[in-house]
Every structure is written in structure tokens, then in C-alpha cells.
Design an enzyme around this catalytic site. Structure first.
Site, PDB file in Angstrom:
ATOM      1  N   CYS A   1     -28.103  14.528  31.953  1.00 29.20           N
ATOM      2  CA  CYS A   1     -29.354  15.261  31.704  1.00 29.20           C
ATOM      3  C   CYS A   1     -30.539  14.328  31.953  1.00 29.20           C
ATOM      4  O   CYS A   1     -30.680  13.297  31.276  1.00 29.20           O
ATOM      5  CB  CYS A   1     -29.369  15.788  30.275  1.00 29.20           C
TER       6      CYS A   1
ATOM      7  N   CYS B   1     -30.541  20.051  10.953  1.00 28.39           N
ATOM      8  CA  CYS B   1     -29.837  20.122  12.226  1.00 28.39           C
ATOM      9  C   CYS B   1     -29.151  18.787  12.515  1.00 28.39           C
ATOM     10  O   CYS B   1     -29.781  17.725  12.452  1.00 28.39           O
ATOM     11  CB  CYS B   1     -30.831  20.458  13.331  1.00 28.39           C
TER      12      CYS B   1
ATOM     13  N   CYS C   1     -29.201  29.271  18.327  1.00 31.43           N
ATOM     14  CA  CYS C   1     -30.473  28.588  18.546  1.00 31.43           C
ATOM     15  C   CYS C   1     -30.428  28.064  19.976  1.00 31.43           C
ATOM     16  O   CYS C   1     -29.583  27.238  20.308  1.00 31.43           O
ATOM     17  CB  CYS C   1     -30.611  27.432  17.543  1.00 31.43           C
TER      18      CYS C   1
ATOM     19  N   CYS D   1     -23.611   9.014  25.924  1.00 28.61           N
ATOM     20  CA  CYS D   1     -23.142  10.327  26.364  1.00 28.61           C
ATOM     21  C   CYS D   1     -22.775  10.311  27.854  1.00 28.61           C
ATOM     22  O   CYS D   1     -23.504   9.757  28.668  1.00 28.61           O
ATOM     23  CB  CYS D   1     -24.222  11.375  26.104  1.00 28.61           C
TER      24      CYS D   1
ATOM     25  N   CYS E   1     -32.765  12.851  29.145  1.00 29.89           N
ATOM     26  CA  CYS E   1     -32.174  12.387  27.887  1.00 29.89           C
ATOM     27  C   CYS E   1     -31.937  10.879  27.783  1.00 29.89           C
ATOM     28  O   CYS E   1     -31.200  10.291  28.579  1.00 29.89           O
ATOM     29  CB  CYS E   1     -30.861  13.111  27.621  1.00 29.89           C
TER      30      CYS E   1
ATOM     31  N   CYS F   1     -27.510  23.595  10.873  1.00 32.41           N
ATOM     32  CA  CYS F   1     -27.432  23.847  12.305  1.00 32.41           C
ATOM     33  C   CYS F   1     -26.743  22.616  12.907  1.00 32.41           C
ATOM     34  O   CYS F   1     -26.858  21.511  12.375  1.00 32.41           O
ATOM     35  CB  CYS F   1     -28.847  24.003  12.855  1.00 32.41           C
TER      36      CYS F   1
ATOM     37  N   ARG G   1     -39.533  27.618  17.618  1.00 30.52           N
ATOM     38  CA  ARG G   1     -39.666  26.292  16.987  1.00 30.52           C
ATOM     39  C   ARG G   1     -40.476  25.326  17.843  1.00 30.52           C
ATOM     40  O   ARG G   1     -40.116  25.064  18.997  1.00 30.52           O
ATOM     41  CB  ARG G   1     -38.275  25.715  16.695  1.00 30.52           C
TER      42      ARG G   1
END
Ligand code: SAM
Ligand code: DTB
Ligand code: SF4
Length: 323
Positions: free
Chosen positions: A54, A94, A186, A50, A57, A126, A258
């Protein structure tokens, strides 16, 4: 619906723990079915590589982690995963992609096919694919997507200490696009990244002022992964997780809270307190996106011991009630 101030949320967050759990449990009982917990399945359909930065991550290309890059999965493989998830009692699935944003290309068409297929099996679908435009969100909705996950992750003030390749407004804008397409939202965040209590509260405040409020709020405990800038963060005390879930439950009474990443380091007793304090769901299966999650059998043992029952798909209250 109550309009919370940051000060009021901070007061809830700082309530003595037993009283806080008690209040959250009362709210939970008022708006939800006690003991009903949704089993959700998580699948990384495109892993690693990616372009974003972040700090938490393991999938960011710029950090040196053990994550192996994997191109977008095939629809057939995803179908098998959905069948397995359903057989294991999941009512929601998801799909996660390590993308900065969705592009209108063949990969997106493939994701739309995945959504169609999983939706046709009666699961809530999701997706979390990074930033989306209103048009892309509409195409996802037309394919049968039920929810779009896009986390605020932390407070607006703390955001650029964690991520520099996009800003809070980018996140809010995607959430707006998702809403305009009629999807459910979400959005939640992570604790344990070195943030202050005020940042946890700031994030809940930012979620609470959305109209409608998000139907679903994932609370993740940081999984500190070697090679990421946050690799040396100490584990989140279970008491912080319980406090955060309880506060979320009280501030967003109707929302599905969640209990997401970080369960590997939580005892069954700790998780029981999270359910008591208002958690409505867990991710089941031995892997989250790239990091380990408790074994399926262990979770089923937990359901038995705590007397939990898996929630059915599409049984949430209507979005209008969250306005
Ligand atoms: N790339 C998309 C995006 O960022 O919106 C979707 C996938 S991203 C992995 C989804 C969410 O996973 C992030 O917003 C973050 O809240 C959570 N996450 C990622 N790494 C994590 C970690 N190490 N510990 C806890 N949560 C994590
Ligand atoms: C969310 O808030 N947590 C999930 C889901 N949304 C996509 C992701 C957790 C990822 C944990 C780190 C990993 O396994 O890579
Ligand atoms: Fe990329 Fe999402 Fe990971 Fe950020 S959280 S690096 S956008 S996959």
C-alpha cells in the site's frame, strides 16, 4: 433508500461549497444529533513489517520508514489502554494490526481475548486486521466484536495505482464475510493520494451500493510519511476534506462519517466545518497507528469551544435501517 449514480454523486461533490455544506448540515440534522461526536481510541496492536505494498502506508516492510516492528501486544497491555481510553471519554476502541490477512493461530486467539476484554468494559470494539474469512469473522463476532474496519481506500479504477498485492474484489469479499458474520461494517478511504475527484466519487459510489450500506465510513487525509512512495504528496486542502465529508454525509445519510487521519494539519475552524458538514467522530489520543494525532487536551478544548458532546457506545440506529 436512494440508489445514487456516479454522475449524481459527482454533481453533489461539485456543488458550490457553501451550498454543499448547508445541504450536508441539513441531512446531518435530520439523521443525527447535532453536536454529538464519538471519541474513538485507536491502538496499533501489531506494528510494521507488513508484506503488502500500500503506497501510503508506513508499516509496509518494503518501504524504509522510521516505523519499528513490534510483535503482537499482550492482552494485559491492551486492557490498560482500554481503561485509559474509557476514562478519557472514548466509547469505541479500534485495534489495528499490520497484517495482510488473519491466520488461525495463537496470535488470532490473543486478539479474540483482547476483543472479549474490551467488550466487557462496555466499549464498542472495532478491529482492522486485513483480510478475513467468514469463519474468522464469526469468531470475532462471538468474542464480542462490534465492527470490522476494511477500507476500500479509493475507486476501483485507481486501486492498482496504490496497491498491487491485492485487488478491489479481495476487499469487497472481506466486507461480505464480515457482513455474513453479522458484524457492522466500517469502510472508507483516503484522499490526497493524487487521485481525481472521479476517484473520490467512485469510492463513495462503491460504498453506496453495498447492501446494507456501511454503518461507518472513515475519511482519512493522507499522512505523507517519509520513505513511502507517497511521501511527496502535497497536503490535502481543508476544503477538499470538507467537500468529501459533506458528500459522504449526503450520499450515506445514516452512516457514521469519521474524520480520521490528517487532523494534525487541520485548524479548529477547519475541523468545525467538518463537524458542520456531517462528521460524527474523531480519533483521540496523541498517536494514530504510527503517526501523530492532536494532543488529547487540545481535542477536549475543541469539544468545549465548539459545544460538542461525546457520543455514548451502542447508540446508533439499527443495521436494518441501512438496508
Ligand atoms: N492492515 C490492515 C488493512 O490494510 O486493512 C489494517 C490496518 S491499515 C493501517 C488501516 C487503514 O489505515 C488503511 O486501509 C488506510 O486507509 C489507513 N492508512 C494507513 N496509512 C495511512 C496514511 N499514511 N494516511 C492515511 N491513512 C492511512
Ligand atoms: C482508518 O480508516 N484510519 C485509521 C483506522 N482506520 C485504522 C488508521 C489511520 C492510520 C494513519 C497512519 C498511521 O498512523 O500509521
Ligand atoms: Fe499492510 Fe494495512 Fe499498511 Fe497495507 S495498509 S501495508 S495491508 S498495514
Amino acid at each position: 433508500m436512494k440508489n445514487w449514480t456516479k454522475q449524481e454523486i459527482l454533481e453533489v461533490y461539485n456543488t458550490p461549497l457553501m451550498e454543499l455544506i448547508y445541504k450536508a448540515a441539513e441531512t446531518h440534522k435530520q439523521f443525527h444529533t447535532v453536536g454529538e461526536v464519538q471519541v474513538s481510541s485507536l491502538l496499533s496492536i501489531k506494528t510494521g513489517g507488513c508484506p503488502e505494498d500500500c503506497a501510503y502506508c508506513p508499516q509496509a516492510a518494503r518501504y524504509h520508514t522510521e516505523v519499528k516492528v513490534h510483535k503482537l501486544m499482550d492482552v494485559a497491555e491492551v486492557t490498560v489502554a482500554a481503561d485509559n481510553a474509557k476514562a478519557g471519554g472514548a466509547s469505541r476502541m479500534c485495534l489495528g494490526a499490520a497484517w495482510r490477512e488473519v491466520r488461525d493461530n495463537k496470535d488470532f486467539d490473543k486478539v479474540l481475548d483482547m476483543v472479549k476484554t474490551i467488550n466487557s468494559k462496555g466499549l464498542e470494539v472495532c478491529a482492522t486486521l486485513g483480510m478475513v474469512t467468514e469463519d474468522q469473522a464469526k469468531r470475532l463476532a462471538e468474542a464480542g466484536l462490534y465492527a470490522y474496519n476494511h477500507n476500500l481506500d479509493t475507486s476501483e479504477e485507481n486501486y492498482n495505482n496504490i496497491i498491487s498485492t491485492r485487488n478491489y474484489d479481495d476487499r469487497l469479499n472481506t466486507i461480505k464475510n464480515v457482513r455474513k458474520a453479522g458484524l457492522t461494517v466500517c469502510s472508507g478511504g483516503i484522499i490526497g493520494m493524487g487521485e481525481k475527484a472521479e476517484d473520490r466519487v467512485g469510492m463513495l459510489y462503491a460504498l453506496s451500493i453495498l447492501r446494507p450500506q456501511p454503518e461507518s465510513v472513515p475519511i482519512n487525509a493522507l499522512v505523507a510519511v517519509e520513505g513511502t512512495p507517497l511521501e511527496d504528496q502535497p497536503p490535502v486542502p481543508i476544503w477538499d476534506m470538507v467537500r468529501m465529508i459533506a458528500t459522504t454525509r449526503i450520499v450515506l445519510p445514516r452512516t457514521a462519517v469519521r474524520l480520521s487521519a490528517g487532523r494534525m494539519s487541520m485548524s479548529m475552524e477547519g475541523q468545525a466545518l467538518c463537524f458542520m458538514a456531517g462528521a460524527n467522530s474523531i480519533f483521540a489520543g496523541d498517536k494514530l497507528l504510527t503517526t501523530p494525532n492532536p494532543e488529547y487536551n487540545q481535542d477536549m478544548e475543541m469539544f468545549k469551544t465548539l459545544g460538542l458532546t461525546p457520543k455514548k457506545a451502542f447508540s446508533d440506529k439499527l443495521t436494518e435501517e441501512l438496508i
